[in-house]
Every structure is written in structure tokens, then in C-alpha cells.
Write a protein that holds these residues in place. Sequence first.
Motif, PDB file in Angstrom:
ATOM      1  N   THR A  16       0.643  -1.080   0.010  1.00 11.50           N
ATOM      2  CA  THR A  16       0.219  -0.131   0.035  1.00 11.50           C
ATOM      3  C   THR A  16       0.661   1.679  -0.155  1.00 11.50           C
ATOM      4  OG1 THR A  16      -1.606  -0.986   0.897  1.00 11.50           O
ATOM      5  CG2 THR A  16      -1.922   1.273   1.715  1.00 11.50           C
ATOM      6  N   LYS A  17       1.432   1.293   0.915  1.00 10.18           N
ATOM      7  CA  LYS A  17       2.860   2.366   0.661  1.00 10.18           C
ATOM      8  C   LYS A  17       2.913   3.190  -0.236  1.00 10.18           C
ATOM      9  CE  LYS A  17       6.048   4.350   4.680  1.00 10.18           C
ATOM     10  NZ  LYS A  17       6.368   4.491   5.600  1.00 10.18           N
ATOM     11  N   GLN A  18       3.757   2.251  -1.521  1.00 14.57           N
ATOM     12  CA  GLN A  18       5.089   1.890  -2.211  1.00 14.57           C
ATOM     13  C   GLN A  18       3.596   2.743  -3.364  1.00 14.57           C
ATOM     14  OE1 GLN A  18       5.912  -2.069  -4.379  1.00 14.57           O
ATOM     15  NE2 GLN A  18       7.963  -1.659  -2.423  1.00 14.57           N
ATOM     16  N   GLU A  48       0.939   4.128  -2.900  1.00 22.69           N
ATOM     17  CA  GLU A  48       0.369   5.372  -2.952  1.00 22.69           C
ATOM     18  C   GLU A  48       0.862   6.437  -2.930  1.00 22.69           C
ATOM     19  OE1 GLU A  48      -1.484   4.843   1.523  1.00 22.69           O
ATOM     20  OE2 GLU A  48      -3.223   4.698   0.794  1.00 22.69           O
ATOM     21  N   THR A  49       2.456   5.785  -2.624  1.00 24.26           N
ATOM     22  CA  THR A  49       3.515   7.097  -2.874  1.00 24.26           C
ATOM     23  C   THR A  49       3.377   7.278  -4.386  1.00 24.26           C
ATOM     24  OG1 THR A  49       5.134   6.386  -1.358  1.00 24.26           O
ATOM     25  CG2 THR A  49       6.182   7.367  -2.780  1.00 24.26           C
ATOM     26  N   LEU A  50       3.471   6.599  -5.579  1.00 28.47           N
ATOM     27  CA  LEU A  50       3.407   7.027  -6.721  1.00 28.47           C
ATOM     28  C   LEU A  50       2.152   7.619  -6.646  1.00 28.47           C
ATOM     29  CD1 LEU A  50       5.052   3.589  -7.941  1.00 28.47           C
ATOM     30  CD2 LEU A  50       6.161   5.805  -7.593  1.00 28.47           C
ATOM     31  N   MET A  51       1.475   7.202  -6.203  1.00 33.00           N
ATOM     32  CA  MET A  51      -0.058   7.605  -6.911  1.00 33.00           C
ATOM     33  C   MET A  51      -0.353   9.737  -6.069  1.00 33.00           C
ATOM     34  SD  MET A  51      -3.106   4.343  -5.710  1.00 33.00           S
ATOM     35  CE  MET A  51      -4.371   6.159  -6.749  1.00 33.00           C
ATOM     36  N   ALA A  52       0.739   9.680  -5.139  1.00 36.91           N
ATOM     37  CA  ALA A  52       0.590  10.609  -4.489  1.00 36.91           C
ATOM     38  C   ALA A  52       1.790  11.759  -5.354  1.00 36.91           C
ATOM     39  CB  ALA A  52       1.206  10.553  -3.466  1.00 36.91           C
ATOM     40  N   ARG A  53       2.135  10.977  -6.382  1.00 40.94           N
ATOM     41  CA  ARG A  53       3.431  11.838  -7.310  1.00 40.94           C
ATOM     42  C   ARG A  53       2.191  11.820  -8.500  1.00 40.94           C
ATOM     43  NH1 ARG A  53       4.920  11.909  -3.182  1.00 40.94           N
ATOM     44  NH2 ARG A  53       6.595  11.497  -2.235  1.00 40.94           N
TER      45      ARG A  53
END
Lengths: 245, 306
Positions: free
Chosen positions: B279-281, B283-288
Motif C-alpha cells: 500500500t505504501k509503495q 500510495e507514494t506513486l499515486m501521490a506523484r
Amino acid sequence: MEILKVQNLTLTLDGRKILDNLTMSVTAGRIHAIVGPNGAGKSSLAYTIMGLEGYRNIEGDIIFEGESIKGLSIDERARRGITLAWQEPARFEGLSVRQFILAAAKEKSTDAVKQALERVGLGPEYINRAVDKTLSGGERKKIELASILAMRPKLVMLDEPDSGIDVMSLENIFGAIKYLKQQGTTVLLITHSPVVMEHAEHAFLMCRGEILEDGPMEKLLPYFKGNCIPCRHKNQPELNGEFPI
Amino acid sequence: MSKDLSKLAGIDDVLHDPETAHLMINLNKVLSRNDIPGIEIQTEELSDGVSIKMVVKEGAIIKKPVHLCLGITHTQAVQRILMDIIVEDGAKIDIFSHCIFPYGGDIKHIMNATAKIGRGANYSYIERHIHSPKGGIFIDTKTKVSLGEGARYKSDFELLRGRVGEINLDYEAECDARSVVEMTTKISGSGDDIIKTRETAYLVGEHSTGVLNSRIAVKDEARAEVYNKLVARAAYARGHVDCKEIVQGRGSAQAIPIVEVAHPKAHITHEAAIGSVDTKQLETLMARGLSEEEAVDLIVSGLLGA
């Protein structure tokens, strides 16, 4: 000009109010700090603004550039110009620094990747390294910040930007934050460190899911240092009558 | 025909390099070959395949990777490859094997391989598959490797382009003293693909080392069964099993790690992760600004080294 407005925001997780009717207004183009003790809800506020999983069932509203973003997914919010750097950045097995930064970058070129790395104090030798456990936490933190520089967002929330960063590299981080501002990005520093707070122009003082006060950093810094840091009643502001703001 | 295969394999230049050994086979025919000093290659065309015997002479250091191209340009065929490789003491060779099956339908590729790696010799084997996007391919590969004292063996199996079809991979190595084995398998399955992999290493010599890595991604209805077995039977034998599987859609994956230590001074570790994308991976890319689909694709491609 206001870029972000959080209106009466309440977030409840496992029956506990993490954010309690929180209201705040963020002026565009400035560096703001959200300061408060551990457990005050600072990171939760950032996760809620970003719309992460588990932080979407909220009361109240989040207005970005005049429009509600409450119903938007993470990537839709990001495409509007909002982004977040985690306190502990994710690891990506097999993904190179180049791929990771390019995924976010406005300008899809190796030069853009190199420039972003240089801004956070990393050389071009990092380009082909993997964003995985072979990098230290501090290196991953810098690479995450480099990806944000390359993204050129309108609003960035940096969660504990100094954690895991050695003293020698702190200036690179603060330099990158200053550069973000110069590029027109509004910066929200999530921190409990007075050292980080000093790099903000404006601060929000947060305690138990509420914003207790906001104002110029110079005004709130002495109060934060003198009262919040030694406070015996962390996240119980009603008991802290001995230190009225 | 040979042009089709070399183009798909991306080895057009290699085939014209006199200093690079190669062997190109389509079904049961040797289409072209180039021999270089230090390696003896014998081939025999069988009714349904080719038998290959390769000897890397003692002390020979083969500087450029040897390219094997094993293809089937038919839509219905069985190809049987028998391969025996001897890497004599102190020799070194890297083999890059391109398995090209561009026109699926009813294709069977069956390979039985043995490798004997002499004392202090070094052998690396990369096997990269390119399959038809239509599926209809069945792969059955068995490889047995024995490592002499101080020898090194590294294998990388990769099937990331086209549909898997059905694959049974079985690699087994036995390691003498101070030898090192490292096996990595990377496969991406979709549709109704079936993936079965077995990697086994027996660390029978003192100070021998083994690492078994599996990176599998399945989506749609694809199924994967990953079996890793690492056995340490000698003092100071060291090993690690690392299995990561990403499951999307209605895909399913099973990991069966077996670590066995039969000496009090041996040590083996194991880690496995099976499940959806972290999930963190994500969400990190989606937050970019990446969509969920783009983010998943990037994470999976990183994991598989695609």
C-alpha cells in the motif's frame, strides 16, 4: 491568497477522534509548519489531505484552490498539484532512482533527474541505484524529496523532513525546501522539531487533533519551545492552563 | 527464419561477431553456429529436437557471453533439447539463452539439462523467454547442476514477455566446499497461465553458499506455485531463500519454502512475501500523480526487473 482550506475536519479511527473539528487556512507560496507533540494528529492531517486509504471517511471538507477535493482519489489530488513525503519513505525493490524520479517528473529527462538529485545533495551515481534496502533511510528520504522537486507540485506536505537525516545533510534538505518555495510551491512542514520549525514563515500549533493557534513562526516558536516541548499534559490542552497561549 | 528469431532475441549484431560463440536452433534444426577457441560444442539433430554437448576447456576464460537461441517458429510442435555442459576446472563462461516461441498454439518445449562445474570454475546462465501473447505454450525444463570445490553458478530465468501458457521449471544444484550457487526466477503470468517452479540447492560442502530468489507476479486467473528448497549439510554452509509474489485480480499464488539444516554450524534464512502490491509503495506513486494501474505496473516491473 489561500491555496488550501480545511473546514471543520473530523477524522475518527477505531472510535477515537484523531482530528477534531479542525479548521485551518493555508496561504499560497509560503513555508508553513504544523507543529505539535507526538500523537497530536499532524501526520493524520497530512494523510487526510492527501486522501490515503483509511483517512477518507471524514466529516468536514478540504478545499484546494477553491474546490472541494474530498471526493477525489490520491492521484486525482496529486494531479491537482498536492503531494506528500512520508516520514519513512517506501522501498521499491528493483526500481531505479531514475525510474522513481521520472515517474513523478514534469520534465521526463535524465538531466531533470540529475538536477533534482543535485538539489538534495546526491550525485549522478545514484541514478541507477535501486530505491530499496541498499539505500539508507536518509538517502531514501533525499530521493523522495528529489522526486517532489522534479514533480513541481503546488502544495507539498513534508512529514518530519529531518528524520533519519544526518546533520551534514540537513542543509541540503532545508536548501531544497527553500528552492520549492522559490518555484512557487506552498510547503507544509510536519514536525515536532524547533530546528525545522525555524525554516517556516508561518506555523500552526496542533494538539489533540485541533489547531490551537496559528501565526508567524517567530511568534509561535518561543511558545512551542518553552511550553509545548516540556508540557506534562501532552495532547490534553484543557489541562495545560498554566501555559495560556 | 533465423532472421526472425535473432531479431526477436535482439542478437543480430552478436551473430556477426566472430569472437562471440553462438548456436541458433529452430525446432530440431541447427540454423547457424559460431565456435570459438576454448569451447567444444557438439550438436546432434534429433527427430523432435537437438542434443547439445558443450565443454569449456580447463582454465578457458570466455570473455564474451555465448548466445544460444532456441526457437520454434511453428504453431504446433514439440521441441526437446538435451543439453550437457561441462565447465572444466578454472574455466569461466556466461551463457545467454534466448527461448523464442512467437507463434503460440500448441507448442511444447522440453529441456533436460545437466551442468558439471569443475573446481574453481564459474558458470552463469541467463535464460530469457519471449512467448506469443496468445498463449498455447507448454514449457518443461529440468536442470541438474553439480558444483566442484570453489565453483560458482548463477542462473537467471526470466519470462516477462508474452503469455506464459504453462511452465514447469525445476532447477537443482549440489554444492561442494566453498562453492556458491545463486538462482533467480522471474515470471509474470496473466490470463489462465499456470506457473510451477522448483529451485533446490543442497549445500553439502563446508563453507558452501546458496541463494534462491523467486519473483513472480500473477494477475487475471493465473496461478503460481513456487517451491524453494535449501538444504545445508555441512559446517559453515550458509543460505538464504527469498520469495516475493504479487497477486492481482483473481490470480493466486502459493509459496512452499523448505529450509533444512543438518549441521549445527550451518545457517539458513528465509523470507517470503505474497500478496497485493504494498500500500505504501502504491500510495507514494499515486501521490506523484500516477494512476493506480500505472503505479502497480511500475512496482511490478521493478520487482521483476522488467
